[in-house]
Design an enzyme around this catalytic site. Structure first.
Site, PDB file in Angstrom:
ATOM      1  N   HIS A  79       0.861  -1.297   0.101  1.00  0.00           N
ATOM      2  CA  HIS A  79       0.051  -0.130  -0.050  1.00  0.00           C
ATOM      3  C   HIS A  79       0.933   1.229  -0.210  1.00  0.00           C
ATOM      4  CE1 HIS A  79      -3.033  -2.490   2.208  1.00  0.00           C
ATOM      5  NE2 HIS A  79      -3.600  -2.353   1.122  1.00  0.00           N
ATOM      6  N   LYS A  98     -15.405  -8.596   3.789  1.00  0.00           N
ATOM      7  CA  LYS A  98     -14.068  -8.836   4.581  1.00  0.00           C
ATOM      8  C   LYS A  98     -14.426  -8.517   5.928  1.00  0.00           C
ATOM      9  CE  LYS A  98     -11.015  -7.289   0.943  1.00  0.00           C
ATOM     10  NZ  LYS A  98      -9.927  -6.052   0.621  1.00  0.00           N
ATOM     11  N   ARG A 133      -1.287  -6.483  -8.400  1.00  0.00           N
ATOM     12  CA  ARG A 133      -0.146  -7.072  -8.033  1.00  0.00           C
ATOM     13  C   ARG A 133      -0.104  -8.540  -9.133  1.00  0.00           C
ATOM     14  NH1 ARG A 133      -2.731  -8.086  -2.068  1.00  0.00           N
ATOM     15  NH2 ARG A 133      -4.590  -8.693  -3.625  1.00  0.00           N
ATOM     16  N   SER A 159      -3.021  -7.746   2.700  1.00  0.00           N
ATOM     17  CA  SER A 159      -3.474  -7.713   4.100  1.00  0.00           C
ATOM     18  C   SER A 159      -4.047  -8.870   4.632  1.00  0.00           C
ATOM     19  CB  SER A 159      -4.433  -6.285   4.217  1.00  0.00           C
ATOM     20  OG  SER A 159      -3.874  -5.180   3.876  1.00  0.00           O
TER      21      SER A 159
END
Length: 169
Positions: A19, A43, A93, A131
């Site tokens: 990040h 989440k 990513r 994360s």
């Protein structure tokens, strides 16, 4: 003069070195970068929105550029409009990220075609960091120091201690 405002949205639960890479690079592209800390119904966060905002503020302190940290709980495009943003910054990513982000960018363009989405590829050394994985590694007592700063590592360790580490029966 018209300033270029960018929004970098995410849950940042917790904020990672990946990040931070996107924040540093995204801040160079705009006059003001607004980091939007949001909830994501799909989440289950380890930290509250307020804790994540404080964590992100601490981590971006001293970075070059004008960077603000705010929370939002709305459609991204409504948030971007409220912040008067012309750009949404997203980090990629892997191919799986691209497929999801491509679909989201298309939907967002249908909602508001005046706001562009800009994708930044994560630094190669940071591409595997997520994360979700950082939290999982921490919950099992694994090392996370390569993925987060020392301060974030301490935050996560304290939360894991509070929640009770998995596998310690």
């Amino acid at each position: 003069m018209h300033s270029r405002i960018g929004v970098y949205p995410g849950t940042f639960d917790p904020i990672t070195r990946g990040h931070m890479d996107i924040i540093r690079r995204g801040a160079k592209l705009v006059d003001r970068l607004v980091i939007g800390v949001t909830t994501n119904p799909s989440k289950s966060p380890m930290f509250t929105v307020e804790e994540r905002m404080a964590m992100v503020r601490r981590e971006v302190e001293g970075l070059p550029g004008t960077i603000e940290v705010v929370s939002f709980d709305s459609l991204l495009m409504d948030f971007a409009e409220r912040e008067r943003a012309s750009v949404i910054v997203r980090g990629l990513r892997a191919v799986a990220d691209f497929e999801y982000e491509y679909q989201m960018a298309g939907m967002n363009q249908q909602i508001n075609d005046r706001i562009e989405t800009v994708f930044l590829m994560a630094d190669v050394s940071l591409q595997p960091i997520a994360s979700r994985l950082v939290k999982e590694i921490a919950m099992y007592g694994g090392p996370i120091h390569r993925f987060v700063t020392e301060a974030v590592e301490a935050d996560v360790a304290a939360r894991v201690e509070l929640l009770g580490r998995k596998g310690s029966n």
